[in-house]
Design a protein around this motif. Sequence first.
Motif, short mmCIF file in Angstrom:
data_model
loop_
_atom_site.label_atom_id
_atom_site.label_comp_id
_atom_site.label_asym_id
_atom_site.label_seq_id
_atom_site.Cartn_x
_atom_site.Cartn_y
_atom_site.Cartn_z
N ALA A 25 0.83 -1.21 0.00
CA ALA A 25 0.00 0.00 0.00
C ALA A 25 0.86 1.26 0.00
N LEU A 26 1.94 1.24 0.79
CA LEU A 26 2.84 2.40 0.85
C LEU A 26 3.57 2.58 -0.48
N SER A 27 3.95 1.47 -1.11
CA SER A 27 4.61 1.54 -2.42
C SER A 27 3.69 2.14 -3.48
N MET A 28 2.40 1.75 -3.43
CA MET A 28 1.44 2.29 -4.39
C MET A 28 1.22 3.78 -4.17
N PHE A 29 1.19 4.19 -2.90
CA PHE A 29 1.05 5.61 -2.60
C PHE A 29 2.23 6.39 -3.18
N ALA A 30 3.44 5.87 -2.97
CA ALA A 30 4.64 6.54 -3.50
C ALA A 30 4.58 6.64 -5.02
N SER A 31 4.16 5.56 -5.67
CA SER A 31 4.08 5.55 -7.13
C SER A 31 3.10 6.58 -7.65
N SER A 192 9.04 10.84 -10.59
CA SER A 192 8.84 9.42 -10.35
C SER A 192 9.32 9.06 -8.95
N PHE A 193 8.46 8.37 -8.19
CA PHE A 193 8.80 7.87 -6.86
C PHE A 193 8.68 6.35 -6.88
N ARG A 194 9.76 5.67 -6.51
CA ARG A 194 9.73 4.20 -6.49
C ARG A 194 10.23 3.70 -5.14
N ALA A 195 9.32 3.09 -4.39
CA ALA A 195 9.69 2.50 -3.10
C ALA A 195 10.29 1.12 -3.33
N LEU A 196 11.37 0.82 -2.62
CA LEU A 196 12.04 -0.47 -2.75
C LEU A 196 11.38 -1.51 -1.85
N VAL A 240 17.23 14.85 -19.82
CA VAL A 240 18.02 14.92 -18.59
C VAL A 240 17.28 14.17 -17.49
N CYS A 241 18.02 13.42 -16.68
CA CYS A 241 17.45 12.72 -15.53
C CYS A 241 18.22 13.11 -14.27
N VAL A 242 17.49 13.57 -13.26
CA VAL A 242 18.08 13.92 -11.96
C VAL A 242 17.47 12.99 -10.92
N ARG A 243 18.29 12.40 -10.07
CA ARG A 243 17.78 11.42 -9.12
C ARG A 243 18.33 11.64 -7.72
N SER A 244 17.63 11.04 -6.76
CA SER A 244 18.04 11.16 -5.37
C SER A 244 17.52 9.97 -4.57
N PRO A 245 18.32 9.43 -3.65
CA PRO A 245 17.80 8.41 -2.72
C PRO A 245 17.03 9.08 -1.60
N GLY A 246 16.22 8.29 -0.92
CA GLY A 246 15.46 8.82 0.20
C GLY A 246 14.70 7.72 0.91
N THR A 247 13.75 8.11 1.72
CA THR A 247 12.91 7.15 2.44
C THR A 247 11.47 7.65 2.43
N ILE A 248 10.53 6.71 2.54
CA ILE A 248 9.12 7.04 2.73
C ILE A 248 8.65 6.30 3.97
N THR A 249 8.03 7.04 4.89
CA THR A 249 7.54 6.48 6.15
C THR A 249 6.02 6.60 6.19
#
Length: 333
Positions: A25-31, A192-196, A240-249
């Motif tokens: 559910a959290l992954s779908m929210f991020a997407s 684009s947000f992709r939760a691992l 151009v593609c710009v990216r960053s790591p992060g977290t979703i809680t």
Amino acid sequence: MCTNRDSLTPQDISSIAMMPTADEALSMFASDLGLSSSSSSSSSRVVLLGQGKQRDLRRFLASQSSTIHVPSLSMKRRNEHASGQRELHSVDTIDQLFSARMRTPIEFQASCVSSCPLQMLLNCSRTFEKTMNSCIDAAKRCLGHKVMTSTQPAATSDKRQSGLVGTAANILAELAKFQSSSPITIESATTSFRALSVEKGFCRYDGEKQTIVLPLVFKTFFQLRMLLQHGKEEKRVVMVCVRSPGTITGTFQPPQQQQQQQQHDSLLLDHVAIDLDTESFYSSMKEQCQKVVRELLLGLKDQVQHSATETTANNNNESPAATTTTTTTTTTT
């Protein structure tokens, strides 16, 4: 899987057998936070043309009191009354200052959560434009310095150096033609947000509430239009593609409360927080902008040389005609 169903009855378990797990559910929210937009001019129009493509994020939220916190991705100070000098004292470089501002969280209530993807895209596009214009200004200063130092006698005596300085001056003149616009504009932007996977994250329980933290990869894709001219206007497209790591809680509504509201078909969120490594994001953005500006300068250099070649060819074509006319006149006399 990271769920707790001990307090649910067999009937409840049967009714939620097909619903997604908390991490899903959290992954779908991020997407669904991602957004694609197109524009013909500025980043403000990028968002306006993308409003019809957003998804309804409210379906993930438990109530009107649910909240979302995301990084602003904006270079602007959140507190307009704050002192810029005070901000500079807390960081080592101007890049760290911009990164800190971009990481400043903004809150969205459930009633206005649908504006979250739009706001993030708008802020990111404006930050990209400012960074690109800053890189273009830096290139102008570098070219201007090269032209100014060419006035020294030692520099003008070298023919090769003189040619390079002439090219720099011509490129600077081409850049000066873009007074009220930019030679590089945004045609489209996509976030684009992709939760691992949950194996790379963790979950915890605070009483009845379940909280999951997942690693996140945030990407922004820009399609840019570079205006060059070789006899006629040429629109060169650059990706151009710009990216960053992060977290979703995500903190989920307690199962007992969900039973009382007869919501057994999905897991609902009380709170969501996204944190991004804006320092690496801004560094990546700046690096990509510098690459695009270098490509622009090479294109302008080719444009200047093409114009010079055409001028030389035209002069050579005119010279024989003038000579022939003079010779004919002399013979007749």
